[in-house]
Design an enzyme around this catalytic site. Structure first.
Site, PDB file in Angstrom:
ATOM      1  N   LYS A   1      89.145  23.903   1.366  1.00 25.16           N
ATOM      2  CA  LYS A   1      87.862  24.295   1.958  1.00 25.16           C
ATOM      3  C   LYS A   1      87.512  23.474   3.189  1.00 25.16           C
ATOM      4  CE  LYS A   1      85.152  26.677  -1.243  1.00 25.16           C
ATOM      5  NZ  LYS A   1      84.555  26.967  -2.320  1.00 25.16           N
ATOM      6  N   ARG A   2      87.909  22.220   3.142  1.00 28.07           N
ATOM      7  CA  ARG A   2      87.500  21.362   4.264  1.00 28.07           C
ATOM      8  C   ARG A   2      88.169  21.791   5.573  1.00 28.07           C
ATOM      9  NH1 ARG A   2      91.574  17.342   5.178  1.00 28.07           N
ATOM     10  NH2 ARG A   2      92.922  17.785   3.410  1.00 28.07           N
TER      11      ARG A   2
END
Ligand code: GLU
Length: 489
Positions: free
Chosen positions: A250-251
């Site tokens: 996600k990052r």
């Protein structure tokens, strides 16, 4: 495509692929790409595409994820053949398959506790060998009983080789593999077992999946051998990495398919982007779906991992949006128009179809997502009285700007026609007469009509909005700017 995968080995229609997600999370980029590859291969050769939900793990599988995976597949227009198959409904099939292997001597009951197995592994490790279960129950002739598992009686030696569609020829030593568990003590089948039983039962000819499964494949081949069945062609695609070449997460801005949908990405663009993350056809970047179907033959799958690039995804989406006719783009855009959310023009407002189509035509080359497109057309679709001005926009209008706006307003009101050429001629005549640069009127006009200093060609905006709306917005801007503290228009 190499010999093993060549379509000439298939009579048209005999190729069968499958996508087999575990419903332990939403469909993310990596899984979606695998699904796209399998779907394309089936469609290219007029074969079948099976969707199988691998939900044998009752603890981790959730209905919510199954629903979301199915919704994502539909949204990406990856249609499957027949009904989706749920492994949780097939325990009787797995039980029967276990019985078959027990009867043919290819499997045996094992009474070892997890602690005993771990101790055997530890012993092997301490002797510098590969940690594996030592097969101590193999010749005990045990039958079923509480806490007992069923294991494969795997060959002690020999090589397991196969031609991988992506990685080429791969070889494994049988001596490195355990007598793997097929049926757990609670009666559930293990992944390797249910997958082989199902792939064989469903006549899967091609298994394309992530290369996190490559070490499972020799085990699965042993199972095919035990069943006396022909293994399918395997292809293991490398993982997708983040831009920093670390595991994608996600990052890095990676999201699920449904999140991309909400963010205004077109299914065709997402499919195009995903395919290019692991497959190439010369230098080409943009493909329509039917082009992909005719070009994708399972060859040219990249051996090295690709890095996810959110900026490129935006670019691919913009390119696809550009290629749509406004009429074709409208249904895709609609969910972004009538929402109460930030991107809708007006909560619950009925949008004028003709006006929206004109806005699409004007803006589709400037927007990168559908959400962005809806956002950009919002000021045009918003009635004068509700137009929201960007912070500082009205305040930026000085007395000269207001004077230009007031005079232009009257000239525009008096125009016989309100088409592009007439509007352009009118504004041009005004700036020439006053010895101004176009910008000197372009900027205040933008503030008045769009509420911001940036935007598309202002003549096009006026033409799209029409005379009535244009004049109403000029009147309102003049009124508000005149009422402002700093500016005395
Ligand atoms: N259920 C497995 C997964 O989601 C599928 C692996 C396979 O395609 O064999 O990783």
């Amino acid at each position: 495509m190499n010999a093993a995968t060549s379509p000439t080995l298939f009579t048209r229609g005999s190729l069968v692929t499958r996508f087999a997600p575990s419903p332990t999370g939403h469909l993310h980029i990596g899984g979606a790409r695998t699904a796209v590859f399998c779907w394309l291969l089936a469609r290219r050769y007029g074969g079948r595409f099976v969707l199988r939900i691998e939900d044998t793990d009752r603890e981790r599988s959730r209905q919510e994820y199954t629903d979301s995976i199915l919704a994502s597949m539909r949204r990406l227009k990856l249609d499957w053949d027949g009904d989706p198959i749920f492994q949780k409904d097939r325990f009787a099939v797995y039980d029967a398959a276990v019985e078959r292997l027990l009867a043919s001597g290819h499997a045996y009951w094992c009474a070892c506790s997890p602690e005993t197995v771990e101790a055997a592994r530890e012993k092997a490790r301490s002797e510098g060998k590969k940690p594996r279960y030592d097969g101590r129950c193999r010749n005990l002739g045990l039958g079923p009983g509480p806490g007992r598992t069923v294991r494969l009686a795997a060959p002690a030696e020999g090589r397991i080789e196969f031609d991988d569609m992506v990685k080429g020829r791969l070889a494994f030593e049988a001596s490195e593999l355990d007598d793997m568990v097929l049926r757990r003590a609670d009666g559930s089948p293990t992944y390797n077992f249910s997958v082989v039983v199902d792939d064989a039962a469903m006549n899967i000819t091609h298994v394309l999946r992530g290369d996190d499964h490559v070490n499972n494949t020799p085990r699965q081949i042993l199972l095919y051998r035990a069943f006396g069945a022909e293994p399918p062609v395997f292809g293991h695609v490398p993982m997708i990495l983040g831009p920093d070449r670390q595991k994608l997460s996600k990052r890095h801005g990676a999201k699920s398919v449904m999140e991309y949908d909400k963010d205004g990405f077109l299914p065709d663009a997402l499919v195009n982007y995903l395919v290019r993350l692991g497959w190439s056809c010369g230098d080409r970047e943009i493909f329509e779906r039917d082009e992909l179907v005719s070009l994708f033959d399972g060859g040219n799958l990249n051996r090295s991992p690709a890095a996810f690039d959110p900026q490129k995804l935006l670019w691919v989406n913009a390119e696809h949006m550009r290629r749509y006719t406004p009429e074709a783009l409208l249904p895709e855009l609609r969910p972004f128009l009538n929402t109460d959310g930030e991107s809708g023009p007006q909560a619950g407002a009925t949008v004028d179809r003709k006006l929206v189509l004109a806005c699409i035509g004007m803006l589709q080359g400037r927007a990168r997502t559908l959400k962005d497109l809806a956002e950009q057309m919002r000021p045009v679709l918003t009635p004068a009285d509700d137009l929201v001005y960007a912070e500082g926009a009205l305040e930026s209008l000085g007395p000269d700007d207001c004077a230009h706006l007031a005079e232009l307003r009257d000239r525009l009101a008096a125009l016989e026609a309100f088409d592009r050429d007439t509007l352009h001629a009118a504004v041009q005549a005004y700036v020439e007469e006053k010895g101004l640069k176009f910008k000197a009127v372009g900027l205040p006009l933008r503030v008045a009509l769009l509420g911001a200093v940036n935007g598309p060609d202002i003549v096009q905006v006026m033409q799209t909005a029409g005379r009535e709306d244009t004049l109403a917005k000029l009147d309102r801007a003049l009124k508000l700017a005149a009422g402002g503290v700093q500016n005395q228009c």
